[in-house]
Design an enzyme around this catalytic site. Structure first.
Site, PDB file in Angstrom:
ATOM      1  N   GLU A   1      48.143  39.719  39.718  1.00  0.00           N
ATOM      2  CA  GLU A   1      46.816  40.281  40.029  1.00  0.00           C
ATOM      3  C   GLU A   1      46.717  41.724  39.549  1.00  0.00           C
ATOM      4  OE1 GLU A   1      44.618  38.263  40.823  1.00  0.00           O
ATOM      5  OE2 GLU A   1      45.850  36.592  41.495  1.00  0.00           O
TER       6      GLU A   1
ATOM      7  N   HIS B   1      45.794  41.918  35.972  1.00  0.00           N
ATOM      8  CA  HIS B   1      44.341  41.889  35.724  1.00  0.00           C
ATOM      9  C   HIS B   1      43.762  43.297  35.830  1.00  0.00           C
ATOM     10  CE1 HIS B   1      43.705  37.646  35.326  1.00  0.00           C
ATOM     11  NE2 HIS B   1      44.164  37.357  36.531  1.00  0.00           N
TER      12      HIS B   1
ATOM     13  N   GLU C   1      44.370  35.426  31.685  1.00  0.00           N
ATOM     14  CA  GLU C   1      45.416  34.905  32.578  1.00  0.00           C
ATOM     15  C   GLU C   1      46.793  35.038  31.936  1.00  0.00           C
ATOM     16  OE1 GLU C   1      44.993  34.305  35.643  1.00  0.00           O
ATOM     17  OE2 GLU C   1      42.824  34.511  35.500  1.00  0.00           O
TER      18      GLU C   1
ATOM     19  N   ASP D   1      49.899  37.125  33.405  1.00  0.00           N
ATOM     20  CA  ASP D   1      51.217  36.503  33.569  1.00  0.00           C
ATOM     21  C   ASP D   1      52.297  37.337  32.878  1.00  0.00           C
ATOM     22  OD1 ASP D   1      50.242  34.428  35.056  1.00  0.00           O
ATOM     23  OD2 ASP D   1      50.454  32.886  33.493  1.00  0.00           O
TER      24      ASP D   1
END
Ligand SMILES: [Zn+2]
Length: 441
Positions: free
Chosen positions: A293, A296, A381, A385
């Protein structure tokens, strides 16, 4: 109907029949594509139901794999009904004359003016919400219930619906009233002002949502785990994230689905773990999900999406500014405009109609753009990761993701084409394969 044929084609006017056909063609194309992809997804998942894919055979039981297949098959079938019915509803609103009838009824009742236009937008929204209701209830109380996910009672569902409707009115009425007022009063560049208002509203929502709106529906508490705290604080400091930004949400009140997300702007931004997820994860896995998170956040994904959204919105409002002047835009979509003696549009009489029709058309065209949006999201994403693999542990993130997939009964064998169109997250096999490589690096 007589008004339509009386419409003399002005020089440079849009060919009416062609426009109506283009709309129906786009709607049909989008619906058929949607149904075909869903049919492929269902077939693919059920074909692979008998065996756990080799890459997951050590970690996922056959029972869990089959539970995921059955749940996916059920939700996809519901999605097909939703797609087909919503296409019929859109046709009924437009060429079927539904919106025209609603508009005429409100005109007879209230007379023309800002109040009538606002009432039209609200009535359209309310009727659309009511039409959505049966399938939404079916999803929660039949499908989610059948697969053991639903935790909602009817009382909670009703309370949620009332709260959401009230909130929608409190936020939506002033926005729509201001939008209609700008369309009426701000001159030929109204669409630029309207765009600024729209972006301001969205920024405000992004800022209000985490700390004001979401807490109306769920409880958020800071993560209270002494043993974890030091690791978490170190991770947050490394990414430059504010230290109070990690919250646990009581997602289990409504559903057994587990998740984590990152949201908000500026001082309102936060990482949220569902209690359902937290219960399943070890300390290393929690840290890895948090690192994802924070990835992001570090890659500024919210800002990038917002910039794209701003650009698309600007194009949309500019297009709306032009379409608002074209009688054919209304007649082609089944609405009788109010014309003056020369056959031109009566000024200011169609603003609400234009907003509704434009939202319908934009929805259809937006559906065709869906794969591009999904592609961007999947790229983000992968970036998040990779960040987690660098700053925490690829193995722990992979283990956490696998638990998340299993718990949510998310299929490990999606149809590749369906995933390309619809998946905001890369399929499990691709994601874990990449994490596997990063874990060895
Ligand atoms: Zn993510």
């Amino acid at each position: 109907m007589s008004d339509w044929s009386a419409l003399a084609p002005a020089p440079g006017a849009l060919p009416l029949a062609a426009l109506a056909q283009a709309f129906v063609a786009a709607l049909l194309l989008q619906t058929v594509l949607e149904l075909w992809l869903a049919w492929r997804q269902r077939r693919h998942v059920l074909r692979h139901r008998a065996q756990v894919p080799a890459a997951f055979a050590q970690r996922i039981t056959l029972a869990a794999h089959q539970r995921a297949a059955d749940y996916t098959a059920d939700t996809v079938r519901l999605g097909m009904w939703e797609g087909a019915l919503s296409a019929l509803v859109l046709l009924a609103w437009t060429l079927g004359g539904g919106l025209d009838a609603l508009n005429q009824a409100l005109l007879r009742w209230m007379g023309p003016g800002l109040g009538q236009q606002l009432a039209l937008l609200l009535a359209f929204g309310a009727i659309s919400a009511l039409l959505n209701l049966p399938l939404s209830l079916y999803k929660t109380f039949v499908i989610e219930q059948r697969h053991g996910f639903n935790q909602m009672t009817w009382a909670l569902w009703l309370a949620d619906a009332l709260r959401a409707a009230l909130l929608g009115l409190l936020l939506g009425v002033p926005l729509l009233a201001a939008l209609l007022w700008l369309m009426q009063a701000a001159g030929s560049l109204w669409w630029l002002w309207a765009w600024a208002l729209w972006m301001g509203f969205n920024l405000l929502m992004l800022w209000l949502y985490p700390s004001w709106i979401a807490p109306m529906f769920n409880r958020f508490e800071p993560l209270a785990d002494q043993a974890l705290e030091a690791r978490i604080r170190a991770l947050m400091q490394a990414s430059g994230f504010k230290a109070q930004g990690l919250f646990v949400m009581d997602g289990s009140r409504r559903s057994a689905h587990a998740n984590a997300y990152f949201t908000g702007l500026g001082s309102a931004k936060r990482v949220v773990f569902f209690d359902t997820l937290l219960r399943k994860l070890g300390h290393g896995e929690i840290e890895a999900v948090l690192a994802h998170e924070l990835g992001h956040f570090k890659h500024r994904h919210i800002a990038k999406r917002l910039a794209l959204f701003a650009l698309l919105s600007a194009l949309g409002f500019a297009a709306l500014g032009w379409l608002l002047q074209q009688p054919a835009f209304f007649t082609a979509l089944g609405v009788r405009p109010q014309l003056d003696a020369q056959g031109g549009l009566l000024p200011q009489a169609h603003n609400a109609l234009a907003l509704v029709l434009f939202s319908i058309v934009a929805g259809v065209l937006g559906g065709l753009l869906q794969p591009l949006w999904a592609q961007l999201s999947r790229r983000h994403e992968f970036e998040a990761d990779a960040y987690a693999a660098r700053h925490s542990s690829a193995q722990h993130l992979a283990a956490a993701l696998l638990k998340l997939y299993e718990d949510n009964a998310a299929t490990l064998t999606p149809d590749p084409l369906y995933a390309r169109f619809h998946y905001s997250h890369p399929p499990a096999s691709e994601r874990l394969a990449r994490l596997g490589q990063q874990g060895q690096a």
